[in-house]
Design a protein around this motif. Structure first.
Motif, short mmCIF file in Angstrom:
data_model
loop_
_atom_site.label_atom_id
_atom_site.label_comp_id
_atom_site.label_asym_id
_atom_site.label_seq_id
_atom_site.Cartn_x
_atom_site.Cartn_y
_atom_site.Cartn_z
N HIS A 121 0.83 -1.21 0.00
CA HIS A 121 0.00 0.00 0.00
C HIS A 121 0.86 1.25 0.00
O HIS A 121 0.62 2.19 -0.78
N GLU A 122 1.88 1.28 0.86
CA GLU A 122 2.73 2.47 0.94
C GLU A 122 3.59 2.62 -0.31
O GLU A 122 3.85 3.75 -0.75
N ARG A 123 3.99 1.51 -0.89
CA ARG A 123 4.78 1.60 -2.12
C ARG A 123 3.94 2.17 -3.25
O ARG A 123 4.41 3.01 -4.03
N ALA A 124 2.69 1.73 -3.34
CA ALA A 124 1.79 2.25 -4.39
C ALA A 124 1.58 3.75 -4.22
O ALA A 124 1.58 4.51 -5.20
N TRP A 125 1.39 4.17 -2.96
CA TRP A 125 1.20 5.60 -2.70
C TRP A 125 2.47 6.37 -3.06
O TRP A 125 2.40 7.44 -3.67
N TYR A 126 3.61 5.84 -2.68
CA TYR A 126 4.88 6.52 -2.96
C TYR A 126 5.12 6.62 -4.47
O TYR A 126 5.54 7.66 -4.97
N ASN A 138 3.59 21.83 3.29
CA ASN A 138 4.17 20.79 2.45
C ASN A 138 3.98 19.44 3.13
O ASN A 138 4.87 18.88 3.76
N ILE A 139 2.77 18.89 2.99
CA ILE A 139 2.42 17.66 3.69
C ILE A 139 3.17 16.46 3.13
O ILE A 139 3.58 15.56 3.86
N LEU A 140 3.40 16.45 1.83
CA LEU A 140 4.03 15.29 1.21
C LEU A 140 5.42 15.00 1.75
O LEU A 140 5.84 13.84 1.82
N ARG A 141 6.14 16.01 2.16
CA ARG A 141 7.51 15.77 2.61
C ARG A 141 7.56 15.02 3.94
O ARG A 141 8.60 14.49 4.32
N PHE A 142 6.42 14.95 4.64
CA PHE A 142 6.38 14.22 5.91
C PHE A 142 6.15 12.72 5.71
O PHE A 142 6.15 11.97 6.67
N PHE A 143 5.95 12.33 4.46
CA PHE A 143 5.87 10.90 4.15
C PHE A 143 7.28 10.36 3.92
O PHE A 143 7.53 9.64 2.97
N TYR A 152 0.34 6.51 7.85
CA TYR A 152 1.81 6.47 7.79
C TYR A 152 2.40 6.73 9.18
O TYR A 152 3.31 6.04 9.63
N VAL A 153 1.86 7.74 9.84
CA VAL A 153 2.37 8.11 11.17
C VAL A 153 2.04 7.02 12.19
O VAL A 153 2.89 6.64 13.01
#
Length: 339
Positions: A63-68, A97-102, A222-223
């Motif tokens: 799931h996280e790989r697909a999102w990334y 910049n929310i994306l950078r926290f992933f 993610y968190v």
């Protein structure tokens, strides 16, 4: 703008099409190179080791790989960063910049210091909520929004941690998302076109809201996955459930043992009762009078008709046949003589 983001595939040294097995091999190889035990007092190696761990943690999860993969280019380019920008609110969904926290590079370790996991994400969710309140009040000054629970620290009690995740996992933005509108209604030439513009604008606002809410849910997931408090709670619950299961199995085993013991005791009692009954029957058979004893008793027994008589005058046989006929009553002897 801070440190430049590195591609997670590049960190592990694999291609974008790498298989799970290739990811695992690459992770082991890089982990051996940068492992702290082999690079003592080397801060750079420790930093790279943590980055390798974080990269594998993301890419090994489907799931996280697909999102990334879907957001990789945006993350690397930092497209949602608007530091120092004076653009109006209508041009973007968020100033943050929310994306950078992933990324694992967003924090350093799991302490409560300024750059630690808990301080970084506590500030992030406070900023998101403050922005939400500001934008809602801009469009609807009289509308109130719920107060968000604090993210807390590394030693926050579980009730507070659960309250935080319950709030954000069910969060739905109340802002207008007017920036997503495609048409300026003031430019509509007539009422019919205006209504069509309104429908299209509403559709785009709904889409923007859905995407924004989904991004926040992905962030929360993610968190939460990396929250040591959540993993500790999970381990505690697994331990408690295991203890309950063991206790339940022990009770079940004890119940079976007690049942088997009761069955054994019952069978012993039953055997004793059967022995007692056998003894009674044997005693009754021993006490049963024979034919001669019956003749001497107060009762008279006829072996032919199987009857007992209290009156001897009904029993005696005629003298001439007494020597060769069994002991029978008068009525039976008459029958025998007639034959």
């Amino acid at each position: 703008m801070g440190e430049k983001e590195r591609c997670l595939y590049e960190v592990l040294g694999v291609s974008l099409q790498a298989t799970d097995e290739e990811l695992k091999k690459a992770y082991r190889k890089q982990a051996l190179i940068f492992h702290p035990d082999k690079n003592k007092d080397n801060d750079e190696a420790t930093k790279n080791f943590q980055l390798v761990q974080q990269a594998y943690e993301v890419l090994s999860d489907p799931h996280e790989r697909a999102w990334y993969d879907a957001h990789r280019d945006q993350i690397l380019r930092g497209e949602d960063v608007h530091e120092g920008s004076s653009e109006p609110y209508a041009t973007r969904a968020s100033n943050i910049n929310i994306l950078r926290f992933f990324s694992g590079s967003a924090y350093r370790g799991y302490g409560d210091d300024d750059n630690g996991y808990y301080a970084v994400f506590s500030q992030l969710f406070n900023d998101i909520h403050d922005e939400e309140r500001e934008r809602v009040q801009r469009s609807s000054p009289d509308e109130d929004i719920d107060v968000a629970p604090d993210f807390g620290t590394s030693d926050s009690p579980w009730d507070e941690v659960r309250e935080f995740y319950t709030f954000w996992e069910n969060f739905s933005s109340q802002r207008s998302f007017g920036f997503a509108e495609k048409w300026n209604l003031a430019e509509a030439p007539n009422r019919e076109i205006r209504r069509a513009m309104e429908r299209e604008n509403k559709k785009e606002r709904t889409r923007a809201k859905k995407e924004f809410n989904q991004m926040l849910r992905d962030l929360v997931a993610y968190v939460k996955k990396r929250d040591r408090r959540v993993s500790k709670r999970r381990e505690d619950m697994e331990r408690i459930n295991e203890e309950k299961r063991a206790a339940s199995e022990a009770r079940a085993a004890e119940g079976k043992r007690e049942k088997a013991q009761r069955r054994k005791e019952w069978e012993a009692v039953k055997d004793k009762e059967l022995e007692y009954v056998d003894e009674l029957i044997e005693q009754m058979e021993l006490n049963q009078p024979d034919d001669e004893a019956r003749q001497d008793s107060n009762e008279y027994y006829c072996s032919a008709c199987k009857k007992r008589f209290r009156w001897p005058e009904l029993f005696p046989m005629p003298k001439p046949v007494a020597d060769y006929l069994p002991v029978v009553c008068i009525s039976s002897s008459v029958s025998l003589l007639s034959e």
